[in-house]
Design a protein around this motif. Structure first.
Motif, PDB file in Angstrom:
ATOM      1  N   GLY A  97      -8.412   4.087  10.299  1.00  0.00           N
ATOM      2  CA  GLY A  97      -7.491   2.716   9.653  1.00  0.00           C
ATOM      3  C   GLY A  97      -7.962   1.904   8.997  1.00  0.00           C
ATOM      4  N   THR A  98      -7.261   1.754   7.860  1.00  0.00           N
ATOM      5  CA  THR A  98      -7.083   1.262   6.781  1.00  0.00           C
ATOM      6  C   THR A  98      -6.342   0.189   6.579  1.00  0.00           C
ATOM      7  OG1 THR A  98      -6.335   2.373   4.953  1.00  0.00           O
ATOM      8  CG2 THR A  98      -8.972   2.396   5.501  1.00  0.00           C
ATOM      9  N   LEU A  99      -5.001   0.119   6.720  1.00  0.00           N
ATOM     10  CA  LEU A  99      -3.720  -0.168   6.463  1.00  0.00           C
ATOM     11  C   LEU A  99      -3.975  -1.480   7.523  1.00  0.00           C
ATOM     12  CD1 LEU A  99      -1.106   3.048   6.884  1.00  0.00           C
ATOM     13  CD2 LEU A  99      -2.607   1.711   4.549  1.00  0.00           C
ATOM     14  N   PRO A 104       0.818   4.249   3.869  1.00  0.00           N
ATOM     15  CA  PRO A 104       1.226   2.522   4.067  1.00  0.00           C
ATOM     16  C   PRO A 104       3.075   2.988   3.809  1.00  0.00           C
ATOM     17  CG  PRO A 104      -0.054   3.121   2.333  1.00  0.00           C
ATOM     18  CD  PRO A 104       0.477   4.538   2.354  1.00  0.00           C
ATOM     19  N   ARG A 140      -6.594  -3.781   0.532  1.00  0.00           N
ATOM     20  CA  ARG A 140      -6.363  -4.874   0.992  1.00  0.00           C
ATOM     21  C   ARG A 140      -7.096  -6.397   1.010  1.00  0.00           C
ATOM     22  NH1 ARG A 140      -6.232  -5.553   7.222  1.00  0.00           N
ATOM     23  NH2 ARG A 140      -7.078  -3.695   6.760  1.00  0.00           N
ATOM     24  N   GLN A 179      -2.976  -0.733  12.339  1.00  0.00           N
ATOM     25  CA  GLN A 179      -3.348   0.139  13.254  1.00  0.00           C
ATOM     26  C   GLN A 179      -3.539  -0.663  14.988  1.00  0.00           C
ATOM     27  OE1 GLN A 179      -4.596   1.193  10.027  1.00  0.00           O
ATOM     28  NE2 GLN A 179      -5.622  -0.943  10.852  1.00  0.00           N
ATOM     29  N   THR A 188     -12.138  -1.749   8.108  1.00  0.00           N
ATOM     30  CA  THR A 188     -11.744  -0.711   8.323  1.00  0.00           C
ATOM     31  C   THR A 188     -12.666   0.052   9.254  1.00  0.00           C
ATOM     32  OG1 THR A 188     -11.531  -0.001   5.706  1.00  0.00           O
ATOM     33  CG2 THR A 188     -11.803   2.087   7.519  1.00  0.00           C
ATOM     34  N   PRO A 206      -3.782  -0.123   1.820  1.00  0.00           N
ATOM     35  CA  PRO A 206      -4.953  -0.310   2.427  1.00  0.00           C
ATOM     36  C   PRO A 206      -6.291  -0.326   1.659  1.00  0.00           C
ATOM     37  CG  PRO A 206      -3.966   1.628   0.893  1.00  0.00           C
ATOM     38  CD  PRO A 206      -3.310   0.412   0.771  1.00  0.00           C
ATOM     39  N   GLU A 207      -7.190  -0.472   2.419  1.00  0.00           N
ATOM     40  CA  GLU A 207      -8.511  -0.364   2.102  1.00  0.00           C
ATOM     41  C   GLU A 207      -8.995   0.657   0.897  1.00  0.00           C
ATOM     42  OE1 GLU A 207     -10.262  -3.215   1.961  1.00  0.00           O
ATOM     43  OE2 GLU A 207      -8.708  -4.152   4.141  1.00  0.00           O
ATOM     44  N   PRO A 266      -6.682  11.599   2.252  1.00  0.00           N
ATOM     45  CA  PRO A 266      -6.476  11.395   3.068  1.00  0.00           C
ATOM     46  C   PRO A 266      -5.966  12.754   3.870  1.00  0.00           C
ATOM     47  CG  PRO A 266      -5.540  10.721   0.755  1.00  0.00           C
ATOM     48  CD  PRO A 266      -7.330  11.784   0.537  1.00  0.00           C
ATOM     49  N   GLN A 303      -6.899   8.903   9.371  1.00  0.00           N
ATOM     50  CA  GLN A 303      -6.172   8.549   7.629  1.00  0.00           C
ATOM     51  C   GLN A 303      -7.435   9.566   6.794  1.00  0.00           C
ATOM     52  OE1 GLN A 303      -5.325   4.459   8.052  1.00  0.00           O
ATOM     53  NE2 GLN A 303      -5.039   4.993   6.493  1.00  0.00           N
ATOM     54  N   ASP A 324      -2.931  -6.512  11.201  1.00  0.00           N
ATOM     55  CA  ASP A 324      -3.573  -5.007  10.838  1.00  0.00           C
ATOM     56  C   ASP A 324      -2.533  -4.159  11.944  1.00  0.00           C
ATOM     57  OD1 ASP A 324      -5.174  -2.905  12.698  1.00  0.00           O
ATOM     58  OD2 ASP A 324      -6.736  -4.217  11.863  1.00  0.00           O
TER      59      ASP A 324
END
Length: 334
Positions: free
Chosen positions: A115-117, A146, A195, A215, A290, A191-192, A92, A230, A213
């Protein structure tokens, strides 16, 4: 987390920080031509990208055996990097900045995860962050990405935790997930690939979770692009100094690995499953959810400084006290 657990965590982190300066000064061995390249990643898409990159035939000229290990948590990674046990790692971006600000001799090569959140909710409506009002939300890792992204977005709307909504923090994302699947939480922020894993488990239990999403919410509430820098790749400076051309080859390999992952999500899923406990189905779903884009460190710097600067307003310690200086951003063109 109880007060005693928080105190214990603080003592542990202070002890780690005190040792980093000493560890950072230790010499790093094994950098001769043809020597092994030791790399590390967390589970998830950074691992897929780096695993694919290390297979690149162009690296054979510079490095011998290429070892990829998985780190359990940022503390383990800090110890490995500061002590020279690994020369290259996917991480990260806040952890990378924190290492640099604490005096560890590392630099950022690139940012490739943007972007994974996301939010999962048992019920609607869920058209925007505003719809979290009155809900009980589960968040892993208090004070981590997160949590800070969620609280920053809530702040943009003038919403207050404890007044407009309730947050319960967990030391492990697995606890957050289990609480959600047991319907003891209304909403989770994850996060992925966590998720996608949770969504698939929920569907298997007959649930139909809604998704938001974060993002896209960031873009809506800040006016900035729907892309959060990220995660990326950092290396020890000794590696760059010993093998500048080899590190350039690594950068090319990562770029090609990102493109391959985007073009081949099913194969990427199988590669991720081969290197982790995650199923191929989960990794493939994470690829599709993602934002992946390869940018070298200088190109990523403006967006990264805006992002980390915004979150550091809530917690300066998140990045080790302040934005990294120019020395953090490795420019391989020179």
């Amino acid at each position: 987390m109880t007060a005693s657990m928080i105190d214990l965590e603080r003592r542990r982190l202070l002890k780690l920080a005190a040792g980093l300066a000493t560890l950072a000064a230790l010499p790093v061995s094994g950098l001769a031509a043809g020597s092994p390249l030791r790399a590390a990643t967390p589970y998830g898409l950074p691992q897929v990208i780096l695993a694919r990159a290390l297979q690149h035939e162009g690296l054979a000229e510079w490095f011998g055996e290429r070892e990829l290990r998985a780190w359990r948590d940022p503390d383990q990674l800090r110890a490995w990097v500061a002590g020279g046990e690994v020369q290259l790692t996917a991480t990260p971006t806040n952890v990378a900045a924190n290492l640099y600000n604490r005096g560890v001799e590392v630099g950022l090569l690139n940012v490739n995860v943007w972007g994974t959140l996301g939010v999962l909710a048992e019920r609607g409506p869920l058209a925007g962050i505003e719809d979290l009002a009155g809900r009980h939300i589960g968040v892993p890792w208090r004070g981590d990405m997160p949590d800070l992204v969620l609280r920053y977005l809530l702040g943009r709307l003038g919403m207050e935790v404890g007044k407009d909504l309730r947050i319960t923090y967990h030391a492990s994302p697995f606890e957050t997930v289990q609480m959600f699947l047991a319907r003891r939480l209304d909403v989770v922020v994850l996060p992925e690939p966590m998720r996608s894993s949770t969504r698939l488990q929920a569907v298997g239990l007959g649930l139909a979770p809604l998704e938001l999403d974060l993002q896209e919410e960031w873009a809506r509430l800040t006016g900035e692009p729907a892309a959060l820098p990220q995660a990326g790749v950092i290396c020890r400076r000794e590696l760059l100094e010993a093998h500048p051309e080899g590190v350039r080859a690594l950068q090319t390999a990562v770029a090609e690995a990102v493109a391959w992952t985007l073009a081949n999500p099913a194969e990427a899923g199988r590669l991720g499953a081969a290197h982790s406990p995650l199923s191929a189905e989960v990794v493939e779903a994470a690829v599709r959810r993602t934002r992946l884009e390869m940018r070298d460190a200088p190109a990523a710097r403006p967006d990264l400084e805006r992002f980390l600067g915004a979150l550091a307003e809530l917690s300066p310690g998140f990045i080790g006290g302040g934005l990294p200086d120019a020395g953090f951003y490795l420019d391989l063109s020179s």
